[in-house]
Design a protein around this motif. Sequence first.
Motif, PDB file in Angstrom:
ATOM      1  N   LEU A 175       9.392   0.747   8.784  1.00 18.87           N
ATOM      2  CA  LEU A 175       8.291   1.709   8.635  1.00 18.87           C
ATOM      3  C   LEU A 175       7.083   1.262   9.450  1.00 18.87           C
ATOM      4  CD1 LEU A 175       7.216   3.540   5.434  1.00 18.87           C
ATOM      5  CD2 LEU A 175       5.478   2.463   6.861  1.00 18.87           C
ATOM      6  N   GLN A 176       6.734  -0.009   9.331  1.00 17.46           N
ATOM      7  CA  GLN A 176       5.597  -0.536  10.089  1.00 17.46           C
ATOM      8  C   GLN A 176       5.826  -0.395  11.588  1.00 17.46           C
ATOM      9  OE1 GLN A 176       5.032  -4.749   9.588  1.00 17.46           O
ATOM     10  NE2 GLN A 176       3.265  -4.830  10.947  1.00 17.46           N
ATOM     11  N   MET A 195       9.893   7.328   9.726  1.00 19.07           N
ATOM     12  CA  MET A 195       8.892   8.315  10.105  1.00 19.07           C
ATOM     13  C   MET A 195       9.121   9.620   9.350  1.00 19.07           C
ATOM     14  SD  MET A 195       6.938   6.611  11.982  1.00 19.07           S
ATOM     15  CE  MET A 195       5.836   7.925  12.460  1.00 19.07           C
ATOM     16  N   SER A 196      10.357   9.980   9.138  1.00 17.93           N
ATOM     17  CA  SER A 196      10.666  11.169   8.340  1.00 17.93           C
ATOM     18  C   SER A 196      10.224  10.965   6.894  1.00 17.93           C
ATOM     19  CB  SER A 196      12.167  11.479   8.396  1.00 17.93           C
ATOM     20  OG  SER A 196      12.570  11.783   9.718  1.00 17.93           O
ATOM     21  N   PHE A 197      10.392   9.726   6.407  1.00 20.66           N
ATOM     22  CA  PHE A 197       9.957   9.405   5.043  1.00 20.66           C
ATOM     23  C   PHE A 197       8.440   9.551   4.919  1.00 20.66           C
ATOM     24  CE2 PHE A 197       8.483   6.398   1.822  1.00 20.66           C
ATOM     25  CZ  PHE A 197       9.279   6.735   0.742  1.00 20.66           C
ATOM     26  N   ILE A 198       7.708   9.065   5.913  1.00 23.02           N
ATOM     27  CA  ILE A 198       6.253   9.202   5.900  1.00 23.02           C
ATOM     28  C   ILE A 198       5.857  10.674   5.909  1.00 23.02           C
ATOM     29  CG2 ILE A 198       4.140   8.837   7.239  1.00 23.02           C
ATOM     30  CD1 ILE A 198       5.307   6.182   8.181  1.00 23.02           C
ATOM     31  N   MET A 257      -0.893   0.039   3.760  1.00 23.28           N
ATOM     32  CA  MET A 257      -1.474   0.850   2.701  1.00 23.28           C
ATOM     33  C   MET A 257      -0.502   1.926   2.234  1.00 23.28           C
ATOM     34  SD  MET A 257      -4.848   3.316   2.638  1.00 23.28           S
ATOM     35  CE  MET A 257      -5.920   2.083   3.374  1.00 23.28           C
ATOM     36  N   PHE A 258       0.171   2.554   3.183  1.00 20.17           N
ATOM     37  CA  PHE A 258       1.129   3.594   2.812  1.00 20.17           C
ATOM     38  C   PHE A 258       2.222   3.029   1.914  1.00 20.17           C
ATOM     39  CE2 PHE A 258       5.017   6.014   3.455  1.00 20.17           C
ATOM     40  CZ  PHE A 258       4.584   7.314   3.232  1.00 20.17           C
ATOM     41  N   LYS A 259       2.751   1.866   2.285  1.00 22.31           N
ATOM     42  CA  LYS A 259       3.805   1.251   1.473  1.00 22.31           C
ATOM     43  C   LYS A 259       3.286   0.883   0.091  1.00 22.31           C
ATOM     44  CE  LYS A 259       5.130  -1.817   4.651  1.00 22.31           C
ATOM     45  NZ  LYS A 259       5.911  -2.918   5.273  1.00 22.31           N
TER      46      LYS A 259
END
Length: 276
Positions: free
Chosen positions: A183-184, A229-232, A32-34
Amino acid sequence: MMMQAPTKLKKKLNRENYYSNEMDWKYMSATMFKNFIKCEADALNKLKHPPEQVDNKALLIGNYVHSYMESNKAYQEFVDDHHDFFFTQKGSKRADAVLGDKMIKKLEHDALFQYFYSSKNCEKEVILTGELFDAQWKARIDSLNVEKGYFCDIKTTRELHKRYWSGEKRTWVSFIEAYNYALQMGVYKRLLQHKYHKPFNCYIFAVDKTQDTELEAIQMPNEDMDEQMSFIEEHIKRVKEVIAGDVEPLRCERCAYCKSTRKLNRFITPAELILE
């Protein structure tokens, strides 16, 4: 709770409702985030108006392989639910089932895969929840070995060595980078480390759909997952605001949703017709 759902939620997250719209309102996920990073307007529309389930050939073959590796029960239930896709009226297997069987056989006969994915300490299809960056997240891990500190993920892809052009990086990348699996896997790793208070390694077993059905074992670099994780952390506040209705979602103007709902509001130059 990460976001305000349309109705009060009482159900507990489980295997049956993991992919439901109800749980998507309660939990953020890597997928969902992506989707929100790709196009806020499209992702929000799908959250508010979930599309009818449409059988996707690539996804079905992937789930065929995953369900087999999970358990005999999961495999039989999946095949029964999609019988017409994988079998003819006479009961013989269609080409997609034959392909899925080849991929399964490749995995089953590989000693390294079996050692890591199916050791006695591994638990399959583990559902995990936890808080990351002031949001509630969910994850579903293919195979988890808490004792030895690692988790595995099976990826099915068209061709292991196929190159994908990255407009952001301005270079060719692998399918791992193209679909941002770092990311996942980074979300999985962080949730596990928060729960068990120990480090975890991530191993991806990728099997492709070529005639030779190639298989590869990939260790996801920790630095790649840390970067994501920094991107999130940088973007999650914006995503939450969009979902909550505090800000208007941005449109990418390139996805199917944006193309179908776009209204003309200005004139463009011929050079703007070329999309990067």
